[in-house]
Write an enzyme that holds these catalytic residues in place. Sequence first.
Site, PDB file in Angstrom:
ATOM      1  N   LYS A   1       0.976  -1.093   0.032  1.00  0.00           N
ATOM      2  CA  LYS A   1      -0.024   0.233  -0.026  1.00  0.00           C
ATOM      3  C   LYS A   1       0.938   1.228  -0.059  1.00  0.00           C
ATOM      4  CE  LYS A   1       0.954   0.968   4.764  1.00  0.00           C
ATOM      5  NZ  LYS A   1       1.503   2.280   5.247  1.00  0.00           N
TER       6      LYS A   1
ATOM      7  N   ASP B   1      -2.423  -1.864  10.242  1.00  0.00           N
ATOM      8  CA  ASP B   1      -2.746  -1.802   8.759  1.00  0.00           C
ATOM      9  C   ASP B   1      -3.382  -2.924   8.262  1.00  0.00           C
ATOM     10  OD1 ASP B   1      -1.538   0.812   8.660  1.00  0.00           O
ATOM     11  OD2 ASP B   1       0.487   0.000   8.162  1.00  0.00           O
TER      12      ASP B   1
HETATM   13  O1  C5P Z   1       0.300  -0.973  14.369  1.00  0.00           O
HETATM   14  P1  C5P Z   1       1.677  -1.730  14.045  1.00  0.00           P
HETATM   15  O2  C5P Z   1       1.944  -2.805  15.050  1.00  0.00           O
HETATM   16  O3  C5P Z   1       2.019  -1.866  12.617  1.00  0.00           O
HETATM   17  O4  C5P Z   1       2.388  -0.461  14.588  1.00  0.00           O
HETATM   18  C1  C5P Z   1       3.937  -0.529  15.044  1.00  0.00           C
HETATM   19  C2  C5P Z   1       4.215   0.389  15.823  1.00  0.00           C
HETATM   20  O5  C5P Z   1       3.977   1.689  15.253  1.00  0.00           O
HETATM   21  C3  C5P Z   1       3.580   0.633  17.219  1.00  0.00           C
HETATM   22  O6  C5P Z   1       3.871  -0.158  18.182  1.00  0.00           O
HETATM   23  C4  C5P Z   1       3.387   1.907  17.652  1.00  0.00           C
HETATM   24  O7  C5P Z   1       4.533   2.284  18.312  1.00  0.00           O
HETATM   25  C5  C5P Z   1       3.410   2.487  16.196  1.00  0.00           C
HETATM   26  N1  C5P Z   1       2.065   3.216  15.762  1.00  0.00           N
HETATM   27  C6  C5P Z   1       1.602   4.270  16.600  1.00  0.00           C
HETATM   28  N2  C5P Z   1       0.293   4.350  16.124  1.00  0.00           N
HETATM   29  C7  C5P Z   1      -0.295   3.826  15.192  1.00  0.00           C
HETATM   30  C8  C5P Z   1       0.231   2.795  14.474  1.00  0.00           C
HETATM   31  C9  C5P Z   1       1.384   2.369  14.854  1.00  0.00           C
HETATM   32  O8  C5P Z   1       1.965   4.645  17.464  1.00  0.00           O
HETATM   33  N3  C5P Z   1      -1.502   4.267  14.769  1.00  0.00           N
END
Ligand code: C5P
Length: 298
Positions: A17, A151
């Site tokens: 994406k 995501d």
């Molecule tokens: O959601 P995902 O595990 O891909 O996110 C990885 C890291 O990115 C999270 O642990 C967080 O630190 C940060 N993140 C965030 N806010 C979001 C998405 C991700 O702070 N909306």
Amino acid sequence: MRSDRRGKPLVVEAPAKLNLFLEVLGRRADGYHDLETVMAAINLRDTLTFRPAPAGVLRFTQRLALSTAQLGPAPPVGDGNLVLRAARLLAAATSTAAGAEIELIKRIPWQAGLGGGSSDAATTLLALNQLWGLRLPLSDLHTIAAQLGSDLNFFIARTTAAVCRDRGESVQPRALRRRLDFVLAQPVGGLATADVFRRWSRSDAPQTADAWLNWLADGTNRRAAPPPYNALLAPARELHPGVAETCRRLVAAGAVRVGMTGSGSVCFGMCRSRRHALAVAGRIRRGACTTWVTQTGT
Ligand code: C5P
């Protein structure tokens, strides 16, 4: 998904994406951030093959179609891998004992902001739901997906474009009336999402996705595309000097609109046509970054 007969391998493509627009609205009590982002799926894809395995057996292998010299260490293949975590969570949520052998061919660069790991995991939920004959409705798959990352829900929705809010997991699909052509360019080395978010600081004038949503609704005329916006660009540039340089290269090579996807380090240049994208990529190929020519599509 190809081959849906029980007992036969299931071969599924997992798209990457791009975030055409990404505003961070604020930090949340749970440590995540609230977002408003416009995402588009592109035809740079990983391939996953799922085969039935004896009860309780989950095996995962990964083949890299990319150079680790350019990208840095590959994602883990052990328990920390998001594909395995997705398979385990689905099995636990449905109390199924069925097993699977999963093979991943990795073409989407990691630590890139392209959502490759999330797409692989979302694809795993969709495919195992089918392979294991679980018949879970999409709403249940969305609930499981949201526990694995922000995501995944975009990829569960299997839409070409969407506006995503909250942590990123609230997905409203949008029509993309025209195919869009991009050049992707990645400097040597990626960026860890958590590091980039940690460096983010609130803007005095938050942007809204309205211009992008109106553009999608009005027929996606390339000449009238709004400029990409990404609130994570500033922290990504601080952490990786190659990001600013890569954006400059895309501009110099003639891309019409240039931005960074997700938390980087991949930058994208929107182009007038596939032919134009090939020409832009040709002009920057010899630089210190890797390029891909890609189009929107799931
Ligand atoms: O959601 P995902 O595990 O891909 O996110 C990885 C890291 O990115 C999270 O642990 C967080 O630190 C940060 N993140 C965030 N806010 C979001 C998405 C991700 O702070 N909306």
